[in-house]
Design a protein around this motif. Structure first.
Motif, PDB file in Angstrom:
ATOM      1  N   LEU A  90      37.561 -14.128  43.766  1.00 33.21           N
ATOM      2  CA  LEU A  90      36.485 -15.082  44.062  1.00 33.21           C
ATOM      3  C   LEU A  90      37.009 -16.514  44.116  1.00 33.21           C
ATOM      4  CD1 LEU A  90      33.543 -13.620  41.914  1.00 33.21           C
ATOM      5  CD2 LEU A  90      34.294 -12.997  44.216  1.00 33.21           C
ATOM      6  N   GLN A  91      38.218 -16.662  44.650  1.00 30.77           N
ATOM      7  CA  GLN A  91      38.841 -17.970  44.795  1.00 30.77           C
ATOM      8  C   GLN A  91      39.123 -18.258  46.265  1.00 30.77           C
ATOM      9  OE1 GLN A  91      39.557 -20.087  42.085  1.00 30.77           O
ATOM     10  NE2 GLN A  91      38.418 -18.561  40.909  1.00 30.77           N
ATOM     11  N   VAL A  92      39.042 -19.543  46.631  1.00 32.13           N
ATOM     12  CA  VAL A  92      39.481 -19.964  47.959  1.00 32.13           C
ATOM     13  C   VAL A  92      41.003 -19.914  47.998  1.00 32.13           C
ATOM     14  CG1 VAL A  92      39.585 -21.866  49.611  1.00 32.13           C
ATOM     15  CG2 VAL A  92      37.459 -21.423  48.358  1.00 32.13           C
ATOM     16  N   ILE A  93      41.556 -19.163  48.931  1.00 31.75           N
ATOM     17  CA  ILE A  93      43.013 -18.978  48.971  1.00 31.75           C
ATOM     18  C   ILE A  93      43.663 -19.640  50.180  1.00 31.75           C
ATOM     19  CG2 ILE A  93      42.946 -16.827  47.654  1.00 31.75           C
ATOM     20  CD1 ILE A  93      43.310 -15.357  50.357  1.00 31.75           C
ATOM     21  N   HIS A  94      42.847 -20.100  51.124  1.00 34.68           N
ATOM     22  CA  HIS A  94      43.444 -20.736  52.301  1.00 34.68           C
ATOM     23  C   HIS A  94      42.410 -21.633  52.960  1.00 34.68           C
ATOM     24  CE1 HIS A  94      46.554 -21.136  55.346  1.00 34.68           C
ATOM     25  NE2 HIS A  94      45.599 -21.106  56.253  1.00 34.68           N
ATOM     26  N   GLU A  95      42.907 -22.688  53.607  1.00 33.56           N
ATOM     27  CA  GLU A  95      42.043 -23.631  54.323  1.00 33.56           C
ATOM     28  C   GLU A  95      42.784 -24.137  55.545  1.00 33.56           C
ATOM     29  OE1 GLU A  95      39.826 -26.647  52.045  1.00 33.56           O
ATOM     30  OE2 GLU A  95      40.753 -28.152  53.384  1.00 33.56           O
ATOM     31  N   HIS A 114      27.351 -26.926  48.295  1.00 30.80           N
ATOM     32  CA  HIS A 114      28.715 -26.580  48.686  1.00 30.80           C
ATOM     33  C   HIS A 114      29.152 -25.352  47.896  1.00 30.80           C
ATOM     34  CE1 HIS A 114      29.634 -30.990  50.089  1.00 30.80           C
ATOM     35  NE2 HIS A 114      28.651 -30.413  50.750  1.00 30.80           N
ATOM     36  N   GLU A 115      28.472 -24.246  48.167  1.00 32.57           N
ATOM     37  CA  GLU A 115      28.732 -23.019  47.406  1.00 32.57           C
ATOM     38  C   GLU A 115      28.520 -21.792  48.275  1.00 32.57           C
ATOM     39  OE1 GLU A 115      27.322 -24.105  42.844  1.00 32.57           O
ATOM     40  OE2 GLU A 115      25.891 -23.177  44.218  1.00 32.57           O
ATOM     41  N   GLY A 119      27.405 -14.772  40.648  1.00 32.19           N
ATOM     42  CA  GLY A 119      28.463 -15.765  40.672  1.00 32.19           C
ATOM     43  C   GLY A 119      28.260 -16.755  41.786  1.00 32.19           C
ATOM     44  N   SER A 120      29.086 -17.806  41.786  1.00 31.48           N
ATOM     45  CA  SER A 120      29.093 -18.778  42.871  1.00 31.48           C
ATOM     46  C   SER A 120      30.514 -19.305  43.034  1.00 31.48           C
ATOM     47  CB  SER A 120      28.120 -19.928  42.616  1.00 31.48           C
ATOM     48  OG  SER A 120      28.507 -20.671  41.480  1.00 31.48           O
ATOM     49  N   ILE A 121      30.864 -19.627  44.267  1.00 35.79           N
ATOM     50  CA  ILE A 121      32.217 -20.062  44.596  1.00 35.79           C
ATOM     51  C   ILE A 121      32.134 -21.449  45.227  1.00 35.79           C
ATOM     52  CG2 ILE A 121      34.314 -19.520  45.890  1.00 35.79           C
ATOM     53  CD1 ILE A 121      33.188 -16.589  46.036  1.00 35.79           C
ATOM     54  N   PRO A 122      32.724 -22.483  44.613  1.00 39.14           N
ATOM     55  CA  PRO A 122      32.720 -23.811  45.233  1.00 39.14           C
ATOM     56  C   PRO A 122      33.516 -23.801  46.534  1.00 39.14           C
ATOM     57  CG  PRO A 122      33.388 -23.905  42.912  1.00 39.14           C
ATOM     58  CD  PRO A 122      33.428 -22.468  43.322  1.00 39.14           C
ATOM     59  N   VAL A 123      32.947 -24.412  47.576  1.00 41.18           N
ATOM     60  CA  VAL A 123      33.620 -24.472  48.864  1.00 41.18           C
ATOM     61  C   VAL A 123      33.551 -25.896  49.413  1.00 41.18           C
ATOM     62  CG1 VAL A 123      33.342 -22.044  49.481  1.00 41.18           C
ATOM     63  CG2 VAL A 123      31.503 -23.665  50.016  1.00 41.18           C
ATOM     64  N   TYR A 124      34.171 -26.085  50.566  1.00 39.02           N
ATOM     65  CA  TYR A 124      34.436 -27.405  51.140  1.00 39.02           C
ATOM     66  C   TYR A 124      33.163 -28.151  51.553  1.00 39.02           C
ATOM     67  CZ  TYR A 124      36.237 -30.713  54.664  1.00 39.02           C
ATOM     68  OH  TYR A 124      36.527 -31.819  55.414  1.00 39.02           O
ATOM     69  N   LEU A 132      37.798 -24.327  58.199  1.00 39.00           N
ATOM     70  CA  LEU A 132      37.595 -22.939  57.793  1.00 39.00           C
ATOM     71  C   LEU A 132      38.230 -22.738  56.424  1.00 39.00           C
ATOM     72  CD1 LEU A 132      38.542 -21.022  61.075  1.00 39.00           C
ATOM     73  CD2 LEU A 132      36.255 -21.168  60.071  1.00 39.00           C
ATOM     74  N   GLN A 133      37.573 -21.949  55.579  1.00 38.11           N
ATOM     75  CA  GLN A 133      38.164 -21.550  54.308  1.00 38.11           C
ATOM     76  C   GLN A 133      38.132 -20.031  54.188  1.00 38.11           C
ATOM     77  OE1 GLN A 133      36.027 -23.890  51.247  1.00 38.11           O
ATOM     78  NE2 GLN A 133      37.888 -25.123  51.044  1.00 38.11           N
ATOM     79  N   VAL A 134      39.099 -19.501  53.424  1.00 40.40           N
ATOM     80  CA  VAL A 134      39.206 -18.060  53.204  1.00 40.40           C
ATOM     81  C   VAL A 134      39.070 -17.792  51.714  1.00 40.40           C
ATOM     82  CG1 VAL A 134      40.616 -16.003  53.534  1.00 40.40           C
ATOM     83  CG2 VAL A 134      40.759 -17.883  55.186  1.00 40.40           C
ATOM     84  N   ILE A 135      38.182 -16.849  51.369  1.00 39.16           N
ATOM     85  CA  ILE A 135      37.924 -16.475  49.976  1.00 39.16           C
ATOM     86  C   ILE A 135      38.462 -15.080  49.717  1.00 39.16           C
ATOM     87  CG2 ILE A 135      36.104 -15.940  48.289  1.00 39.16           C
ATOM     88  CD1 ILE A 135      34.360 -18.040  49.743  1.00 39.16           C
TER      89      ILE A 135
END
Length: 366
Positions: free
Chosen positions: A299-304, A245-246, A259-264, A291-294
């Motif tokens: 490098l952060q998830v800002i919307h879902e 989940h990255e 880097g890596s960004i945790p996602v849904y 859907l997610q927006v980075i």
């Protein structure tokens, strides 16, 4: 009718496509009898008038967007997996599983120009995958079974094939960088990826991202990510991790993960808005309703958001003010404002999957 306003939506269950207008956000026509579209993709002629649809049943269909009808159709193999159009628009190439190989056609007439059976150095016929166009009238593709990458140069009108061997176990898909320089193949049989610098073919293939792949992941892989779904913003690539989940962040100067960004969920498509400010991500089953927006700076998830069941594909308007998302299991395509993230409207569609707008005619590798 201006062709720059147009796009095509694949309706995979019914063998049909919709022609849509991206400015008025309306459906203009539906065209049927395109065969098996369960893994279909599209490229466009240089003038954006014709869509070439590659079907899983080996069908290559030329659709006239202005007349809203099939212009020509050939069954060129038993099982195909995508295609590409040459830099000058003269040739359309199709990648085949059965029989393995690549066939190249005259884009005007769909007459066969070149037949390249994928007979590997090991003597076996291979599935071909990861077919892309490249600058200099080239096509590049990988041989899944034989661990090879072939570059086909058509600049002289006659194919000149350069072959690279032992590129890694089972290359399953590939992409080309937006500037057309780097061809990168993912490896199903081992961790890591294979990179070919098309500016310097004499340097051969090198391995990058040695930890990218299935490895010892704790999660089952429901669907391998599409490598053409890589997002590039500045000198960084945003890459769907396999079985995790990255979203991985890769420095394209060094081809190392930074880097890596945790996602849904397990990401499938990681797509950058044309200005590179945001990256939109969709996910594999069973978390494919989201859907997610980075933000590419933080490098952060800002919307879902949750458009519905089975969000399969996304496509940005040419300048990125809107994004269209197919929601297969709810038979709709939804359109979102990429600044406010608000849903604008949804269009009905029968089991929609791929969405392809005509500006792709002018983009390398699409």
């Amino acid at each position: 009718m201006p062709t720059g306003d147009l796009g095509v939506i694949i309706e995979r269950a019914t063998g049909t496509v919709q022609i849509v207008n991206t400015t008025t956000e309306t459906t203009l026509a539906k065209i049927d009898q395109l065969g098996d579209l369960s893994h279909a993709s599209i490229v466009y002629s240089r003038d954006e008038r014709y869509a070439y649809v590659f079907g899983r049943d080996g069908g290559l269909t030329k659709v006239d967007l202005l007349k809203q009808e099939i212009s020509n159709r050939v069954i060129q193999s038993g099982n195909s997996i995508g295609g590409a159009i040459s830099q000058d628009g003269r040739y359309v190439a199709v990648s085949n599983y059965k029989p393995g190989g690549v066939k190249i056609f005259n884009s005007e007439t769909l007459e066969l120009v070149v037949d390249l059976p994928a007979l590997g150095r090991d003597g076996q016929t291979s599935k071909t995958v990861g077919l892309v166009d490249a600058p200099g009238q080239k096509f590049v593709f990988s041989l899944f079974d034989s661990a090879e990458i072939w570059v086909v140069d058509l600049a002289s009108g006659q194919p000149k094939v350069t072959k690279f061997y032992d590129v890694g176990s089972k290359p399953y898909d590939a992409l080309i960088s937006p500037n057309g320089r780097y061809y990168i193949a993912g490896l199903y049989g081992e961790d890591g990826m294979a990179l070919l610098d098309l500016w310097y073919l004499d340097k051969g293939v090198k391995r990058i991202l040695p930890d990218y792949g299935k490895g010892e992941q704790r999660l089952p892989v429901y669907k391998m990510p599409h490598l053409e779904g890589w997002a590039v913003a500045g000198n960084r690539a945003f890459v769907p991790a396999v079985g995790r989940h990255e979203v991985l962040v890769v420095d394209m100067n060094t081809w190392k993960q930074v880097g890596s960004i945790p996602v849904y969920g397990q990401p499938i498509f990681v797509m950058a808005r044309p200005d590179g400010r945001h990256v939109w991500v969709n996910f594999a089953f069973p978390k494919n309703n989201t859907l997610q927006v980075i933000d590419t700076e933080t490098l952060q998830v800002i919307h879902e958001k949750q458009p519905g069941k089975a969000v399969l594909h996304m496509e940005f308007n040419p300048r990125g003010e809107k994004v269209w998302a197919s929601v297969r299991d709810e038979n709709k395509v939804c359109i979102y404002d990429t600044s406010t993230f608000e849903q604008q409207k949804c269009l009905p569609a029968d089991s929609p999957s791929g969405i392809f707008f005509t500006n792709r005619a002018h983009v390398i590798g699409l």
